[in-house]
Scaffold this motif. Sequence first.
Motif, short mmCIF file in Angstrom:
data_model
loop_
_atom_site.label_atom_id
_atom_site.label_comp_id
_atom_site.label_asym_id
_atom_site.label_seq_id
_atom_site.Cartn_x
_atom_site.Cartn_y
_atom_site.Cartn_z
N ASN A 1 0.80 -1.22 0.00
CA ASN A 1 0.00 0.00 0.00
C ASN A 1 0.84 1.28 0.00
OD1 ASN A 1 -2.96 -0.78 0.19
ND2 ASN A 1 -1.99 -2.12 1.71
N GLY A 2 2.16 1.09 -0.10
CA GLY A 2 3.02 2.27 -0.18
C GLY A 2 3.03 3.11 1.07
N VAL A 3 2.76 2.48 2.22
CA VAL A 3 2.79 3.21 3.48
C VAL A 3 4.13 2.95 4.15
CG1 VAL A 3 1.78 3.37 5.79
CG2 VAL A 3 0.29 3.08 3.78
N THR A 4 4.81 4.02 4.57
CA THR A 4 6.09 3.84 5.25
C THR A 4 5.82 3.67 6.74
OG1 THR A 4 6.96 5.44 3.67
CG2 THR A 4 8.38 4.85 5.55
N LEU A 5 6.28 2.56 7.29
CA LEU A 5 6.10 2.33 8.73
C LEU A 5 7.45 2.38 9.40
CD1 LEU A 5 4.55 1.43 11.29
CD2 LEU A 5 4.88 -0.93 10.54
N VAL A 6 7.60 3.28 10.36
CA VAL A 6 8.85 3.35 11.11
C VAL A 6 8.59 2.72 12.47
CG1 VAL A 6 10.71 4.85 11.91
CG2 VAL A 6 9.32 5.53 9.92
N LYS A 7 9.14 1.50 12.64
CA LYS A 7 8.85 0.76 13.87
C LYS A 7 9.80 1.15 14.99
CE LYS A 7 7.91 -3.37 11.14
NZ LYS A 7 8.47 -4.68 10.84
N GLY A 8 9.32 1.14 16.18
CA GLY A 8 10.17 1.37 17.34
C GLY A 8 10.72 2.78 17.39
#
Lengths: 122, 814
Positions: B72-79
Motif C-alpha cells: 500500500n506504499g505506506v512507510t512504517l517506522v517501527k520502534g
Amino acid sequence: MNQMLQTRFDGPWVKVGRVDDIPLQGSRVVKTHGGEVAVFKAADGRVFALRNRCPHKGGPLSEGIVHGHAVTCPLHNWVISLETGEAQGADSGCTKVIGVLVEDGVVHLDLSRLPRLMEAAE
Amino acid sequence: MDKTSLIVVGNGMAAGRVLEHLLEADRDAYAVTVFNAEPRVNYNRIMLSPVLSGEKTYEDILIHDDAWYAANGVTLVKGEAIVGIDRETKTVRTAGGAVHGYDKLLIATGSNPLIIPLPGKDLPGVVTYRDLDDVEKMMAAASQGGRAVVIGGGLLGLEAAAGLRAQGMEVTVLHLMPTLMERQLDPAAGYLLQKAIEDRGIEVLCKANTHAILGDTTVTGVKLDDGREIACSLVVMAVGIRPNMALAKDAGLAVNRGVLVDDGMRTSDPDIFAVGECVEHRGVCYGLVAPLYESAKVVAAGLTGSEGAYTGSVTATKLKVTGIDLFSAGDFADAKDRQEIVYRAPGVYKRLVLRDNVLIGAVLYGETADGSWFFDLIKSGSDISAMRDTLIFGPAFAGGEPLDPTAAVAALPDDAQICGCNGVCKGTIVSAIGAKGLSSLDDVRAVTKASASCGSCTPLVEKLIVATIGDKYQAAAVEPICKCTDLGHDEVRRMIVAKGLRSIPAVMQELSWKTSCGCAKCRPALNYYLVCEWPGEYEDDSQSRFINERVHANIQKDGTYSVVPRMWGGVTSPAELRAIADVAEKFNIPSVKVTGGQRIDLLGVRKEDLPAVWADLGKAGMISGAAYAKGLRTVKTCVGSEWCRFGTQDSTGLGIKIEKAMWGSWTPAKVKLGVSGCPRNCAEATCKDIGVVCVEAGYEIHFAGAAGLHVRQTEVLTLVPTEEEAMEIILALTQLYREQGRYLERIYKWAKRVGTPSIKAAIVDDPERRRVYADRFRFSQQFSQVDPWAERVKGLEAHEFAPMAEVGFKEAAE
Ligand code: SRM
Ligand SMILES: Cc1cc2nc3c(=O)[nH]c(=O)nc-3n(C[C@H](O)[C@H](O)[C@H](O)COP(=O)(O)OP(=O)(O)OC[C@H]3O[C@@H](n4cnc5c(N)ncnc54)[C@H](O)[C@@H]3O)c2cc1C
Ligand code: SF4
Ligand code: FES
C-alpha cells in the motif's frame, strides 16, 4: 468515568477529595461557607452532590440510606433524587443539585451555585 | 510532483483503521508515514488475552503485516516514538532526533496504563497490561510457576487473571470495590461473575486496598491495608488507563482529559486530527474499540475532503474469558425517570433499563445471546412499548403480536423446564393442575415440588396456573418484604439458610430480586438476617443500616446526635457521673437528660465530636448504650433485696448480669428488659419485651409486653427457681426471637404471630432445645460484644465523622 452532570455545569471546579474517600452507597460532607454539601456515591460508582438539607425539614441527607440514584432522608424518610434533588413519590420539594466533575478519581464540585452566606444562616 | 504528506503518530487499532478507510477512499491522496513506538506492525490489541491464555499466537492476531505496508506504499517506522510537534514549521521530531515535515498530522497515541504510586511499583516483576511486551513478560513469569497478584478486578484485570491461571499460575485478584467490574456490571451480575472466576481456581478479594508491593530486588509479595501479605512473584497492575496526550499538550493543542476533538475529529489545529483512546470527544473518553472504528471513518473522510461527523457512541462490553458470558451496554444506572426489568434464574441475570419506553441500558450475565439484539434497540432508540412485557425474553417473543407474559408462558412447550431445582417441566405442572384440581401456589408446590425449593421460579409457576385455570387462581397471601421481591420475610430467611447465602447481592440474585440493588426497606432487613444467620462470618454492610446504627448515636432533628452510655442495670457511680459531667462541659453539650430507660442522655452533640466524646467516656469505663439499636437497649431494675424491705431477690444484680450477657446483640427490633424485685414491680417489668418479676419461690419470667405505640401487658412464660435457669431461658427466648422475628417486628408482635404455645414448647417444655438456642445466642455474642464506640475511637470508619473537605468561598470563587 465521565459524569452526566458535567455538561450542565461548567465550574469553577473545586477539588474536594477522591472518589475512594466516599463509601459505596454512602456519602461524605463537604463544608463550605455557603453551607454543607453532601457528596454521594451510588452503587454504580457515580458521584452526585446535593445541598445537605432535606426539602422537608432540613434533615442532613448525607446521613440517609443511598439506594439507586436516590437517598432516603434520615429524619422522616422522604426519598430525594440524587440527580434532580427532587422529592419523589407523594412528597414535593427540591434541594439544590451541585455540579460534580470526576477526573482521574478526583471529585470536583461546582460551588458557584451554592446559596451565599446569608442563606446558609437560615 | 510531491504528494501531500500525512504523518501518523502511533500505530494502534485506531491508526490501522483510519489507514484502511483512507486507502479505500483515495489510494493516492497522501504519502503516508507512520511512526510507532512499539517495534512492530499493526496487531489486534484486544486479542492479547487469548495470546496470554495460549489460545492464540501473535501471528494469529496481526492486522497488517509488513507485506501490507509495502503493497500500500505506506512507510512504517517501527520502534521510533515521536517526541515533539512543531506546528509553526509543521514538523515532527523523533526520539532519534530526525525531523519530518507534514501537511496533515494524525495523533493516535492511545492511552497509558495507570500505575498506582505504591512503594515497590518499579520492582522487576511488576507489569501493566497494554501491549505484546507485557504479555511476553507475563508468559515468562508464568513459566516459572508461583503466584501472580492482579491488582484491579475490571475487564483487563480479569482477562489477565484468567490468562495467567490458564498458564498454570496461582492467581489472586485484588479489587478495591465490593463487586467485580462495577463499572460495567451491577452487584448481582458482579456476584455471579465472582463465583465463575472463583470456580476456575482464581482467588478474588474484594474491598482489598493494596498498601505496598514487597521485595528488594524483585517482587516477593503484596501487602494490603489491613496488614495481610500475599506472597507472589508477579504483580499485574490493571487499574485503568489514561489518555496519552502529552505530545498534543506540549504542542499547545487544546486538551482536557484527552486531546479535544470536534465532530470532524479535528483538534484545535485544523491540520491535525486525533483518533482513538487519546481523544476526548463531547466530554467523553472511550476505552473500547467500537467508538474508534466509528470515528476512524470520519477521520478518513476529513483527510480526503468529504467531511463526515462523529456524534459519539453507545458502548457495549464483553469479557473475553472462555466460558463466562457477560454483556453490558448503555446506561444502566437506576434513576427516578427509569424503569427496570429484571429476570433471574440459576446462574442467569438479566436487567434492562428503560426510559420513556426506550431501552437505554442492558446487563446480561449467563445468557448473552440476545445481547446484540438489545444493543441494537439501545442504539436505535426505538419505542418498545408494544413488546415491553416480553422484552426480557428476547427477540424470540418479540415478533408479531404483542404477547402478554401469561401467554408467553402458555406458549412454552410442554417439556420446557420451569423449576430448575426440582427438575419440573411445564407439562407436569399443567397435568397436575388438571388432574388434582389445584388452584393455589401452595397446592402446586405440595403436589409437583415446582418452586418449592429456591422459589425463584415462583412468578413463572403462578403465570402457569393463571394460564391453565384463569380466574380460579388463588394468589398467595404472603406479604412481600417490599416491592423488590415477591417473597415474604420468612421465605427469604428460609432460603438464606437453605442455600447458604452469605451476602446481600447473593440473596438478591439467588432469590430473584426484581430490582438490581434493593431499596431502603429490604436492605436493612437482609443485612439483619445475614448478621443473625452467619455470626462471625458475615461482614456487616454499614451502608444498609439506618444512620443511627451506622454511627452508633441517635440523630436529632437538627442533625446533631445524642449519646447514651450504658449504665448497667441503671446503676451508676460518682466516677461515671463525673466523667459525664466533664464531657458535657468540655464539648459544650447543650442538654443532659435522665431517660425513661434509667440512664443519662447527652443531647446535641456535633457529629465531628462523637469520637472524642466517646474516647472520654471510654476512659471512664463506659460503652455504648445502644439507645439507637435494633438490639438490646436497656435492662431496667429496681433496688431489690439489697435495700428494699419488700425485695425477694437481687433484682439489680440479675439485671446487670442479663445486660452483661446480652449487650451488643442485634435483634429484629429493639429489645428492652426489666427486672423487679417483687410483684410491686417498680421496674415496670410487665410492660417490657422480656421481664422478670422476682418472687419468694424464684423468678417469674414474662415476655411480649410493650408500652409504646401500643401498651401491652406481658404474658408469663414460666417460673424458675434459680438465676441460672432464668438466664438460660432469657437467652434462649431472645435467640428464638432473633431467628423467627421479622425485621422491625417487636417481641409482642412476633409472639402473637407464632403463638405463645410454640414458644413455650421450644423454650420451657424442652430443656434440650432451650440449651441449643441459648448456646447459639452465646456463640453469636462472641462476635457482637465489641464496643462500637471504642472501635471508632481507634479510627474505624473515620470517614463517617470527618467532613470530606472544607472549602471557603474565596477558593470556591477562584
Ligand atoms: C431518650 C428516650 C426518652 C427519654 O428522654 O426518656 C427515648 C427517646 C426516643 N425514643 Fe423511646 N425513648 C426512651 C424510652 C422509651 C420508653 C420507656 C422505656 O424504655 O422504659 C418507651 C416505651 C417502652 C417500649 O419501648 O415499649 C419508648 C418507646 C418508644 C417507641 C415506641 C416503640 C413501640 O414499639 O411502640 C419509639 C418508636 C420506635 O421505636 O419506632 C421510640 C423511639 C424513640 C426515639 C429513638 C425516636 C427516634 O427514632 O429518634 C427517641 C430517640 C431520642 C434520642 O436520640 O435519644 N421510643 N421509649 C428514652 C431512652 C431510653 C434509654 O435509656 O435508652
Ligand atoms: C488486553 C486488552 C484487552 C482489550 N480488550 C478489549 C475488548 O475486548 N474490547 C474492546 O473494545 N477494547 C478492548 N481493549 C481496548 C482496545 O484495545 C483499545 O481501545 C484500542 O487498542 C485503542 O486503540 P488506539 O489506537 O487508540 O490505541 P493503541 O491501540 O494503544 O495504539 C496506540 C499506539 O501508539 C503508540 N504510541 C504512543 N505514543 C507514541 C508516540 N509518541 N510516538 C509513536 N507511537 C506512539 C503506542 O506504542 C501504541 O502502539 C483491550 C485492551 C487491552 C490492552
Ligand atoms: S415520646 Fe416521642 S418526642 Fe418523646 S422522645 Fe419518644 S419519640 Fe421523641
Ligand atoms: S427532614 Fe427529610 S424527611 Fe423530614
